[in-house]
Design a protein around this motif. Structure first.
Motif, PDB file in Angstrom:
ATOM      1  N   ASP A   1       0.988  -1.161   0.015  1.00 33.92           N
ATOM      2  CA  ASP A   1      -0.091   0.025   0.059  1.00 33.92           C
ATOM      3  C   ASP A   1       0.906   1.363   0.027  1.00 33.92           C
ATOM      4  N   SER A   2       1.027   1.738  -1.214  1.00 38.04           N
ATOM      5  CA  SER A   2       1.851   2.987  -1.199  1.00 38.04           C
ATOM      6  C   SER A   2       1.442   4.321  -0.476  1.00 38.04           C
ATOM      7  N   ASP A   3       0.178   4.486  -0.036  1.00 38.43           N
ATOM      8  CA  ASP A   3      -0.388   5.491   0.580  1.00 38.43           C
ATOM      9  C   ASP A   3      -0.157   5.474   2.028  1.00 38.43           C
ATOM     10  N   LEU A   4       0.556   4.468   2.621  1.00 36.95           N
ATOM     11  CA  LEU A   4       0.700   4.534   3.932  1.00 36.95           C
ATOM     12  C   LEU A   4       2.393   4.658   4.205  1.00 36.95           C
TER      13      LEU A   4
ATOM     14  N   GLU B   1       5.411   2.819   5.942  1.00 35.87           N
ATOM     15  CA  GLU B   1       5.374   1.219   6.452  1.00 35.87           C
ATOM     16  C   GLU B   1       6.946   1.006   7.158  1.00 35.87           C
TER      17      GLU B   1
ATOM     18  N   ASN C   1       7.632   4.043   1.764  1.00 36.19           N
ATOM     19  CA  ASN C   1       6.679   5.269   1.296  1.00 36.19           C
ATOM     20  C   ASN C   1       6.978   6.354   2.154  1.00 36.19           C
TER      21      ASN C   1
ATOM     22  N   ARG D   1       5.626  10.078   1.474  1.00 34.97           N
ATOM     23  CA  ARG D   1       4.246  10.542   1.814  1.00 34.97           C
ATOM     24  C   ARG D   1       4.324  11.715   3.095  1.00 34.97           C
TER      25      ARG D   1
END
Length: 463
Positions: free
Chosen positions: A146-149, A151, A201, A204
């Protein structure tokens, strides 16, 4: 990929059962799988050495399997074994007379595995007079795609970490040699704890700053505050992925259980993701120090005149979050004033900011307790006394609660998911109302020491 670790205490026994420690860690790989590293440490003095041309040789067949956990809970967990390998390991030493207790051969294997809940199984087949050895470990493989978070990978605890250029060197990874410590034991003979992790990531966070902070510290089991002198804060440029390493000297820590906690902080000093690992320290010559300054203002505190009923109630409240040594001490305290002093020290030890007029940890604990009472109270128990209430007090608010109150063919149940429980990582709890009276009991959890019921789905089928 074998290496020999040395500590002390000479032993010549070669007829004892093979002693094996197993550990694992997961890292990002691609959109469909994560990379699982499996670490195996074999006690050298328990291996079957025989004379050879170059010294003494021990050959050891080892079967390693990653298979789906029975009644796995995570969506997408494959139904069959996803990876298996049969290893033929060889260990050679010049002489067996110098074998010592604590010497280990360490081996590491890697496998790309889809995210899900699994069981890692390591088997050493029966050999001559030795029985088969089989170890099992529950493994949750996170989904890092999940590239939106932002990690953070699992944390590898290591006995050695250094820069290296030779990719063929044992335990080479990202320009480093990271030698895992599969039994997570430090102290006498191995005072330096090294750790390795990866962050993903981080772009973000770019809208806030072009930097972030890595916070790493050592804490006692069940106590979130850093131990004095064992905390590191490092400002790092944003780059993704980022390799995170560090070390702590544990030579002066008393024997016991501890946690390494790692957090990534944004520009507002807020934690955006955290991971932790439990480890153990054996330092028999270091005595536990008793801090007396915590009780210096006891006479003016709220505890000095606390009624016996409130003392009893608070002693019951703190059971889920107390350490084993604290629970043992609680059982042995009968004097009322001593119990009051114990409660004061209990909360002050956990106070994240002793200079503030309030204890934020204690306030948050009682907010969770009140929430449990409001939501989970039954005819017979207050909410904090129920299984869901105890889990809430001990492990905090779950990352996600998945209710299944009206599923056709099943009694009401809930799945609680945690992204990070200290020492456990991702974890799951299953609570079910098997009798239909609103009493949700814990049926299954992936957390060590909690109830495990592999056929939990059968238990809640409405037959």
């Amino acid at each position: 990929m074998l290496t020999l670790l040395v500590s002390a205490s000479t032993v010549s026994a070669q007829d004892m059962p093979i002693q094996l420690d197993v550990d694992h860690a997961s890292f990002a790989y691609d959109a469909d799988a994560s990379m699982v590293e499996m670490y195996m440490a074999f006690e050298a003095r328990t291996l079957p050495f025989t004379a050879s041309e170059n010294g003494f040789l021990a050959r050891l067949p080892v079967d390693v399997t990653i298979q789906r956990a029975t009644e796995a809970l995570l969506p997408g967990s494959p139904a069959e074994a996803v990876w298996a390998d049969s290893l033929e390991l060889s260990f050679i030493i010049p002489d067996t007379t110098g074998l010592q207790q604590g010497q280990q051969f360490v081996h590491q294997v890697r496998a790309a595995v889809p995210p899900g809940e699994y069981e890692l199984q390591v088997t050493v087949p029966a050999m001559e007079s030795r029985a088969q050895l089989m170890l099992r470990r529950d493994v949750i493989v996170p989904d890092f795609s999940d590239s939106d978070l932002v990690e953070l990978s699992d944390i590898t605890l290591a006995s050695e970490l250094r820069r290296a250029q030779n990719r063929d060197e044992a335990f080479f990874k990202n320009g480093l040699v990271v030698k895992p410590n599969a039994n997570q034991l430090y102290g006498a003979g191995l005072s330096q704890l090294f750790f390795y992790a990866e962050a993903y990531n981080l772009d973000r966070l770019a809208a806030q700053s072009d930097e972030y902070t890595l916070l790493a510290y050592i804490a006692q089991a069940n106590i979130p505050q850093p131990i004095e002198g064992l905390q590191r804060r490092t400002t790092r440029p944003l780059r993704s992925p980022d390799v995170l390493v560090g070390n702590f000297n544990l030579a002066m820590l008393p024997s016991g259980s501890y946690f390494l906690r790692v957090a990534l902080l944004n520009a507002e000093n807020e934690s955006v993701v955290e991971r932790s690992r439990k480890f153990f320290v054996y330092n028999p010559h270091i005595q536990q120090t008793v801090t007396r300054g915590l009780e210096a203002d006891f006479e003016t505190s709220q505890y000095a005149n606390m009624p016996v009923e409130e003392v009893d109630q608070m002693m019951a409240h703190i059971q889920p979050i107390a350490t084993e040594s604290e629970r043992s001490r609680m059982r042995g305290i009968e004097d009322l004033e001593e119990r009051r002093r114990f409660l004061m020290q209990f909360w002050q030890t956990r106070d994240p900011n002793p200079n503030s007029p309030v204890n934020e940890f204690q306030d948050e604990f009682y907010q969770r307790l009140q929430y449990a009472n409001d939501r989970y109270t039954t005819t017979f128990d207050e909410g904090w006394e129920t299984d869901r209430g105890r889990a809430l007090l001990k492990y905090g608010t779950p990352t996600n609660v998945e209710p299944h109150l009206f599923d056709r063919g099943y009694r009401p149940y809930e799945i609680w998911q945690y992204n990070n429980i200290p020492g456990e990582g991702q974890a799951i709890f299953i609570f079910a109302d098997r009798d239909g009276y609103g009493f949700f009991e814990l049926l299954h959890s992936t957390v060590s020491g909690e109830r495990k019921l592999v056929n939990w789905q059968d238990e809640i089928r409405d037959t």
